[in-house]
Design a protein around this motif. Structure first.
Motif, PDB file in Angstrom:
ATOM      1  N   ARG A  13       0.089 -15.598  11.967  1.00  0.00           N
ATOM      2  CA  ARG A  13       0.988 -15.695  10.812  1.00  0.00           C
ATOM      3  C   ARG A  13       0.198 -15.680   9.507  1.00  0.00           C
ATOM      4  NH1 ARG A  13       6.624 -16.312   9.529  1.00  0.00           N
ATOM      5  NH2 ARG A  13       6.542 -15.962   7.294  1.00  0.00           N
ATOM      6  N   ALA A  14      -0.972 -16.306   9.499  1.00  0.00           N
ATOM      7  CA  ALA A  14      -1.810 -16.288   8.294  1.00  0.00           C
ATOM      8  C   ALA A  14      -2.239 -14.859   7.960  1.00  0.00           C
ATOM      9  CB  ALA A  14      -3.018 -17.200   8.483  1.00  0.00           C
ATOM     10  N   VAL A  15      -2.583 -14.073   8.968  1.00  0.00           N
ATOM     11  CA  VAL A  15      -2.954 -12.671   8.734  1.00  0.00           C
ATOM     12  C   VAL A  15      -1.732 -11.881   8.289  1.00  0.00           C
ATOM     13  CG1 VAL A  15      -3.859 -10.565   9.802  1.00  0.00           C
ATOM     14  CG2 VAL A  15      -4.859 -12.788  10.382  1.00  0.00           C
ATOM     15  N   PHE A  16      -0.600 -12.117   8.929  1.00  0.00           N
ATOM     16  CA  PHE A  16       0.659 -11.469   8.565  1.00  0.00           C
ATOM     17  C   PHE A  16       0.983 -11.731   7.093  1.00  0.00           C
ATOM     18  CE2 PHE A  16       5.225 -11.639   7.957  1.00  0.00           C
ATOM     19  CZ  PHE A  16       5.687 -10.503   8.577  1.00  0.00           C
ATOM     20  N   ASP A  17       0.892 -12.991   6.674  1.00  0.00           N
ATOM     21  CA  ASP A  17       1.204 -13.354   5.286  1.00  0.00           C
ATOM     22  C   ASP A  17       0.205 -12.737   4.311  1.00  0.00           C
ATOM     23  OD1 ASP A  17       3.417 -14.794   6.145  1.00  0.00           O
ATOM     24  OD2 ASP A  17       2.383 -16.733   6.069  1.00  0.00           O
ATOM     25  N   ARG A  18      -1.056 -12.687   4.703  1.00  0.00           N
ATOM     26  CA  ARG A  18      -2.079 -12.055   3.851  1.00  0.00           C
ATOM     27  C   ARG A  18      -1.781 -10.564   3.689  1.00  0.00           C
ATOM     28  NH1 ARG A  18      -6.949 -12.302   6.737  1.00  0.00           N
ATOM     29  NH2 ARG A  18      -7.524 -10.143   6.459  1.00  0.00           N
ATOM     30  N   TYR A  19      -1.366  -9.927   4.760  1.00  0.00           N
ATOM     31  CA  TYR A  19      -1.002  -8.517   4.718  1.00  0.00           C
ATOM     32  C   TYR A  19       0.180  -8.295   3.775  1.00  0.00           C
ATOM     33  CZ  TYR A  19       0.474  -3.890   6.245  1.00  0.00           C
ATOM     34  OH  TYR A  19       0.837  -2.564   6.265  1.00  0.00           O
ATOM     35  N   ALA A  21       1.234 -10.121   1.263  1.00  0.00           N
ATOM     36  CA  ALA A  21       0.822 -10.344  -0.130  1.00  0.00           C
ATOM     37  C   ALA A  21       0.028  -9.149  -0.641  1.00  0.00           C
ATOM     38  CB  ALA A  21       0.002 -11.627  -0.241  1.00  0.00           C
ATOM     39  N   ALA A  22      -0.862  -8.624   0.173  1.00  0.00           N
ATOM     40  CA  ALA A  22      -1.664  -7.467  -0.237  1.00  0.00           C
ATOM     41  C   ALA A  22      -0.783  -6.239  -0.414  1.00  0.00           C
ATOM     42  CB  ALA A  22      -2.765  -7.201   0.790  1.00  0.00           C
ATOM     43  N   LEU A  23       0.207  -6.070   0.457  1.00  0.00           N
ATOM     44  CA  LEU A  23       1.110  -4.927   0.354  1.00  0.00           C
ATOM     45  C   LEU A  23       1.899  -4.985  -0.955  1.00  0.00           C
ATOM     46  CD1 LEU A  23       2.166  -2.471   2.023  1.00  0.00           C
ATOM     47  CD2 LEU A  23       4.053  -3.967   2.700  1.00  0.00           C
ATOM     48  N   MET A  24       2.474  -6.140  -1.268  1.00  0.00           N
ATOM     49  CA  MET A  24       3.283  -6.265  -2.476  1.00  0.00           C
ATOM     50  C   MET A  24       2.443  -6.129  -3.742  1.00  0.00           C
ATOM     51  SD  MET A  24       6.415  -6.436  -1.465  1.00  0.00           S
ATOM     52  CE  MET A  24       5.800  -5.169  -0.352  1.00  0.00           C
ATOM     53  N   ASP A  29      -7.647  -2.054  -0.372  1.00  0.00           N
ATOM     54  CA  ASP A  29      -8.862  -2.444   0.341  1.00  0.00           C
ATOM     55  C   ASP A  29      -8.587  -3.570   1.323  1.00  0.00           C
ATOM     56  OD1 ASP A  29     -10.326  -0.529  -0.978  1.00  0.00           O
ATOM     57  OD2 ASP A  29     -11.195  -1.924  -2.430  1.00  0.00           O
ATOM     58  N   GLU A  30      -7.776  -4.528   0.905  1.00  0.00           N
ATOM     59  CA  GLU A  30      -7.430  -5.641   1.785  1.00  0.00           C
ATOM     60  C   GLU A  30      -6.541  -5.166   2.939  1.00  0.00           C
ATOM     61  OE1 GLU A  30      -5.840 -10.236   1.561  1.00  0.00           O
ATOM     62  OE2 GLU A  30      -6.047  -9.073  -0.276  1.00  0.00           O
ATOM     63  N   LEU A  31      -5.598  -4.276   2.650  1.00  0.00           N
ATOM     64  CA  LEU A  31      -4.755  -3.726   3.713  1.00  0.00           C
ATOM     65  C   LEU A  31      -5.607  -2.976   4.730  1.00  0.00           C
ATOM     66  CD1 LEU A  31      -1.829  -2.412   1.505  1.00  0.00           C
ATOM     67  CD2 LEU A  31      -1.757  -4.375   3.046  1.00  0.00           C
ATOM     68  N   ASP A  32      -6.519  -2.151   4.256  1.00  0.00           N
ATOM     69  CA  ASP A  32      -7.394  -1.395   5.155  1.00  0.00           C
ATOM     70  C   ASP A  32      -8.235  -2.326   6.021  1.00  0.00           C
ATOM     71  OD1 ASP A  32      -6.489   1.061   4.254  1.00  0.00           O
ATOM     72  OD2 ASP A  32      -8.114   1.305   2.809  1.00  0.00           O
ATOM     73  N   VAL A  63      -0.899   6.032  -2.156  1.00  0.00           N
ATOM     74  CA  VAL A  63       0.256   5.233  -2.561  1.00  0.00           C
ATOM     75  C   VAL A  63      -0.036   4.522  -3.879  1.00  0.00           C
ATOM     76  CG1 VAL A  63       1.758   3.307  -1.940  1.00  0.00           C
ATOM     77  CG2 VAL A  63       0.978   4.906  -0.173  1.00  0.00           C
ATOM     78  N   LYS A  64       0.826   4.735  -4.845  1.00  0.00           N
ATOM     79  CA  LYS A  64       0.640   4.100  -6.162  1.00  0.00           C
ATOM     80  C   LYS A  64       1.233   2.698  -6.206  1.00  0.00           C
ATOM     81  CE  LYS A  64      -1.373   7.761  -7.530  1.00  0.00           C
ATOM     82  NZ  LYS A  64      -2.669   7.862  -6.931  1.00  0.00           N
ATOM     83  N   ALA A  65       2.343   2.494  -5.499  1.00  0.00           N
ATOM     84  CA  ALA A  65       2.975   1.170  -5.413  1.00  0.00           C
ATOM     85  C   ALA A  65       3.920   1.183  -4.222  1.00  0.00           C
ATOM     86  CB  ALA A  65       3.745   0.843  -6.690  1.00  0.00           C
TER      87      ALA A  65
END
Length: 133
Positions: A13-19, A21-24, A29-32, A63-65
């Motif tokens: 869940r911590a990784v899911f939440d980090r993903y 946040a990075a997506l939004m 770089d964090e998503l990759d 992807v720009k946003a």
């Protein structure tokens, strides 16, 4: 094999939440880094079919946003200590579109948790008079 070990679910869940946040925030770089850097990694998106981490990285760079979204439901199942399936139901803000996202995450001894497969889709709006019952 233990199913749904609470400690494993919490780690995933911590990784899911980090993903999320990075997506939004469009932090590519964090998503990759959350995806397994391997040619066997797969991501099927709303408009793309991507095989391999290089293809996923190239898509992210274009992807720009990302469309902002509200999480409606998160469902996770842990299979043992090293594999978790995550499922997200979300709504795109301002559109009413409902999306779904599934990720398979594996814990690697030397890397930690990584997404090895992802699938994202949007439901096609349905005329309420024609909806299946």
């Amino acid at each position: 094999m233990q199913i749904d070990d609470p400690a494993v679910i919490a780690e995933a869940r911590a990784v899911f939440d980090r993903y999320e946040a990075a997506l939004m925030a469009n932090r590519n770089d964090e998503l990759d880094a959350i995806f397994w850097a391997d040619p066997r990694t797969v991501r099927f998106g709303i408009t793309e079919i991507l095989y391999g981490h290089d293809a996923i990285r190239a898509f992210r760079a274009s992807v720009k946003a990302y469309a902002q979204r509200i999480q409606k439901k998160v469902h996770m199942v842990a299979f043992g200590k090293d594999m978790v399936a995550t499922h997200l139901e979300y709504e795109r803000i301002g559109t009413g579109l409902v999306g779904r996202e599934t990720k398979i995450m594996v814990r690697f001894p030397d890397l930690g948790w990584r997404v090895v497969s992802a699938h994202v889709s949007l439901l096609t709006p349905v005329d309420p008079g024609r909806a299946m019952r």
